[in-house]
Design a protein around this motif. Structure first.
Motif, PDB file in Angstrom:
ATOM      1  N   ASP A 115      36.297  46.924  37.184  1.00 57.54           N
ATOM      2  CA  ASP A 115      35.481  46.293  38.228  1.00 57.54           C
ATOM      3  C   ASP A 115      36.247  46.255  39.548  1.00 57.54           C
ATOM      4  OD1 ASP A 115      33.704  45.831  36.166  1.00 57.54           O
ATOM      5  OD2 ASP A 115      34.034  43.675  36.096  1.00 57.54           O
ATOM      6  N   GLU A 116      37.508  45.874  39.470  1.00 64.17           N
ATOM      7  CA  GLU A 116      38.347  45.771  40.659  1.00 64.17           C
ATOM      8  C   GLU A 116      38.578  47.152  41.285  1.00 64.17           C
ATOM      9  OE1 GLU A 116      42.696  43.910  41.893  1.00 64.17           O
ATOM     10  OE2 GLU A 116      42.249  44.277  39.785  1.00 64.17           O
ATOM     11  N   ALA A 117      38.923  48.119  40.463  1.00 60.02           N
ATOM     12  CA  ALA A 117      39.155  49.478  40.973  1.00 60.02           C
ATOM     13  C   ALA A 117      37.878  50.046  41.585  1.00 60.02           C
ATOM     14  CB  ALA A 117      39.659  50.385  39.858  1.00 60.02           C
ATOM     15  N   GLY A 118      36.751  49.774  40.962  1.00 62.07           N
ATOM     16  CA  GLY A 118      35.472  50.253  41.487  1.00 62.07           C
ATOM     17  C   GLY A 118      35.134  49.644  42.832  1.00 62.07           C
ATOM     18  N   ALA A 119      35.375  48.343  42.971  1.00 61.78           N
ATOM     19  CA  ALA A 119      35.098  47.671  44.247  1.00 61.78           C
ATOM     20  C   ALA A 119      35.981  48.243  45.352  1.00 61.78           C
ATOM     21  CB  ALA A 119      35.308  46.163  44.107  1.00 61.78           C
ATOM     22  N   VAL A 120      37.243  48.516  45.038  1.00 56.11           N
ATOM     23  CA  VAL A 120      38.147  49.113  46.038  1.00 56.11           C
ATOM     24  C   VAL A 120      37.663  50.514  46.404  1.00 56.11           C
ATOM     25  CG1 VAL A 120      40.492  49.975  46.431  1.00 56.11           C
ATOM     26  CG2 VAL A 120      40.147  47.731  45.394  1.00 56.11           C
ATOM     27  N   ALA A 121      37.326  51.320  45.420  1.00 54.04           N
ATOM     28  CA  ALA A 121      36.870  52.688  45.683  1.00 54.04           C
ATOM     29  C   ALA A 121      35.595  52.699  46.529  1.00 54.04           C
ATOM     30  CB  ALA A 121      36.625  53.433  44.370  1.00 54.04           C
ATOM     31  N   ARG A 122      34.685  51.780  46.212  1.00 49.47           N
ATOM     32  CA  ARG A 122      33.415  51.719  46.936  1.00 49.47           C
ATOM     33  C   ARG A 122      33.519  50.993  48.261  1.00 49.47           C
ATOM     34  NH1 ARG A 122      28.690  49.910  43.036  1.00 49.47           N
ATOM     35  NH2 ARG A 122      28.765  48.279  44.592  1.00 49.47           N
ATOM     36  N   GLY A 123      34.551  50.178  48.430  1.00 46.18           N
ATOM     37  CA  GLY A 123      34.656  49.374  49.641  1.00 46.18           C
ATOM     38  C   GLY A 123      33.680  48.218  49.644  1.00 46.18           C
ATOM     39  N   THR A 124      33.390  47.702  48.449  1.00 49.38           N
ATOM     40  CA  THR A 124      32.467  46.579  48.308  1.00 49.38           C
ATOM     41  C   THR A 124      33.196  45.398  47.667  1.00 49.38           C
ATOM     42  OG1 THR A 124      31.726  47.388  46.137  1.00 49.38           O
ATOM     43  CG2 THR A 124      30.460  48.101  48.069  1.00 49.38           C
ATOM     44  N   LYS A 125      32.546  44.251  47.654  1.00 48.75           N
ATOM     45  CA  LYS A 125      33.172  43.061  47.068  1.00 48.75           C
ATOM     46  C   LYS A 125      33.137  43.087  45.548  1.00 48.75           C
ATOM     47  CE  LYS A 125      32.436  39.960  50.905  1.00 48.75           C
ATOM     48  NZ  LYS A 125      31.918  38.675  51.363  1.00 48.75           N
ATOM     49  N   THR A 126      32.100  43.681  44.977  1.00 42.30           N
ATOM     50  CA  THR A 126      31.949  43.698  43.532  1.00 42.30           C
ATOM     51  C   THR A 126      31.565  45.082  43.031  1.00 42.30           C
ATOM     52  OG1 THR A 126      29.613  43.099  43.627  1.00 42.30           O
ATOM     53  CG2 THR A 126      31.194  41.276  43.489  1.00 42.30           C
TER      54      THR A 126
END
Length: 88
Positions: free
Chosen positions: A46-57
């Motif tokens: 979840d954390e890696a995905g939020a960073v990759a997407r540039g979103t909070k979640t």
């Protein structure tokens, strides 16, 4: 998923967001290292995905996929669920 032997270290996973593919590698401790940064391991998809997407979640188990030899992509959630069903 490393401990459950569903994924092995070195496996590449991919998240597609707004037509951009974000690749990451699973490290030996189960951390997710974004290929674009090549550094900090994230402890949760979840954390890696939020960073990759540039979103909070991010719902990482649904968003990140593994790609098989045929190029078919399977979400980590589906992979985990299939593994659990076959173990039962």
């Amino acid at each position: 998923m490393i401990d459950a032997l569903i994924l092995k270290p070195g496996v590449q996973i991919v998240l597609t967001y707004r037509s951009t593919e974000h690749w990451a590698t699973i490290d030996e401790n189960g951390g997710i290292i974004l290929n674009a940064t090549g550094g900090t391991p994230y402890g949760r998809v979840d954390e890696a995905g939020a960073v990759a997407r540039g979103t909070k979640t991010c719902q990482g188990m649904n968003e990140w996929h593994v790609e098989d030899a045929d190029g078919t992509r399977i979400s980590l959630r589906t992979l985990r669920d299939r593994s659990s069903a076959s173990a039962a």
